[in-house]
Design an enzyme around this catalytic site. Structure first.
Site, PDB file in Angstrom:
ATOM      1  N   HIS A   1     -17.263 -15.759 -34.822  1.00 48.29           N
ATOM      2  CA  HIS A   1     -15.856 -16.182 -34.750  1.00 48.29           C
ATOM      3  C   HIS A   1     -15.664 -17.389 -33.828  1.00 48.29           C
ATOM      4  O   HIS A   1     -14.607 -17.562 -33.223  1.00 48.29           O
ATOM      5  CB  HIS A   1     -14.960 -15.026 -34.293  1.00 48.29           C
TER       6      HIS A   1
ATOM      7  N   HIS B   1     -11.521  -9.342 -31.297  1.00 52.66           N
ATOM      8  CA  HIS B   1     -12.101 -10.030 -32.447  1.00 52.66           C
ATOM      9  C   HIS B   1     -13.624 -10.133 -32.361  1.00 52.66           C
ATOM     10  O   HIS B   1     -14.331  -9.739 -33.289  1.00 52.66           O
ATOM     11  CB  HIS B   1     -11.459 -11.414 -32.596  1.00 52.66           C
TER      12      HIS B   1
ATOM     13  N   HIS C   1     -17.052  -8.859 -31.134  1.00 54.10           N
ATOM     14  CA  HIS C   1     -17.526  -7.549 -30.678  1.00 54.10           C
ATOM     15  C   HIS C   1     -18.616  -7.725 -29.625  1.00 54.10           C
ATOM     16  O   HIS C   1     -19.797  -7.427 -29.838  1.00 54.10           O
ATOM     17  CB  HIS C   1     -17.999  -6.718 -31.868  1.00 54.10           C
TER      18      HIS C   1
END
Length: 334
Positions: free
Chosen positions: A186, A213, A215
């Protein structure tokens, strides 16, 4: 998917046909060369899959876990009936699917997780604020419009003006996609919102911005990147005692595993980061100091892996030791 007893009774023959057909066609091959091969009834099973896609996807996941080497990916007529794109995994949870008549974004969330948005004069349940003891907490939506003059932008401008640091000395922002993230997972997804809102957060002396968002876990120093304009070319984060600390705390658990692709070298703004599951505790002591600790879950014992004393940006604006070495059990001030 929710079915009434009567609907379930009507559906059972089709569901059983789908289950038996798929189980038979994907059963591990017999060791006997003479064993008869069962052929699937594609038309019957496909029709049932179209009627009950969630059931079929659950069945596919179950069979895949039981016989991973034998169960092929969803393809052909199955993919068409289950609303899967040719280049993507099958949809697991539908939030927005106009082709199915689902034209309301965030419908599952809105029906399951009510938020007190009207109490903070928000027009939508996806961005709002709450006051909790000495803290004013602002929740933003990464997946709603946040450009200038959008409802969320205008609401945040007004909400920051309503913050009373005498009544709630601590000011926090929570959002989904992190504004500062040195993980390849991300990477840069929170950049548009950072560009839009970071200066507002710095000017309001926000203490911490929390995000998920990704991890994994990461904590920043107090840095900002608000000097850039179209001509000066200054677009590198720099130390800024007015800025929030950014914490990515998306490490509560994930069936797909950890986000374990950190960028190297570690950016200067990143104080501590680790691809581990864990949890954190923020203990507000008074209007000027709060103690923060992140615990790595797999240690077995409750040993803090990253700790920090926060000093309040509004009541102690000139105190910043956030560039001191931190992490690995060390303690920093900011």
């Amino acid at each position: 998917m929710f079915l009434s007893p009567r609907s379930l009774a009507r559906a059972r023959p089709s569901l059983q046909a789908t289950a038996s057909t798929v189980s038979a066609s994907w059963r591990p091959a017999s060791t006997s060369a003479d064993a008869p091969k069962k052929r699937p009834s594609w038309s019957r099973a496909t029709a049932a899959a179209a009627a009950f896609p969630e059931f079929f996807r659950s069945l596919h996941r179950h069979l895949s876990s039981q016989h991973p080497a034998e169960v092929p990916p969803i393809s052909g007529p199955w993919r068409d009936q289950l609303h899967c794109s040719p280049s993507a995994e099958c949809i697991e949870e539908i939030d927005y699917a106009p082709e199915l008549g689902e034209t309301t974004p965030f419908k599952p969330f809105a029906h399951r997780y009510p938020t007190p948005y009207r109490a903070s004069s928000s027009s939508e349940p996806y961005w709002y604020s709450v006051k909790l003891g000495p803290a004013h907490i602002i929740v933003l939506s990464s997946y709603s419009g946040f450009g200038k003059y959008t409802p969320q932008f205008k609401w945040l401008e007004a909400e920051l003006q309503r913050v009373d640091r005498g009544e709630t000395p601590w000011l926090f922002i929570a959002t989904h996609a992190p504004w500062y993230n040195s993980n390849n997972f991300h990477y840069m997804e929170g950049e548009p919102m950072r560009v839009q809102f970071e200066k507002m957060a710095v000017d309001a002396r926000v203490d911490v911005v929390f995000a998920g968002h990704v991890h994994a876990y990461e904590r920043s120093h107090r840095f900002s990147n608000v000097r850039y304009n179209i001509t000066d070319g200054k677009c590198t984060p720099v130390p800024d005692r007015r800025a929030p600390v950014y914490i990515t705390i998306g490490d509560g658990g994930n069936v797909e595993g950890l986000a374990d692709e950190l960028t190297w070298p570690q950016p200067a703004y990143s104080a501590f980061r680790e691809s581990s599951f864990g949890h954190a505790v923020l203990d507000i002591k008074n209007r000027t100091h709060a103690y923060y600790a992140w615990y790595r879950n797999h240690d077995g014992n409750k040993v803090a892996a990253d700790t920090m004393w926060f000093t309040n940006r509004y009541h102690m604006p000139n105190h910043d030791d956030s560039l001191a070495a931190a992490g690995g059990g060390a303690t920093a001030y900011a």
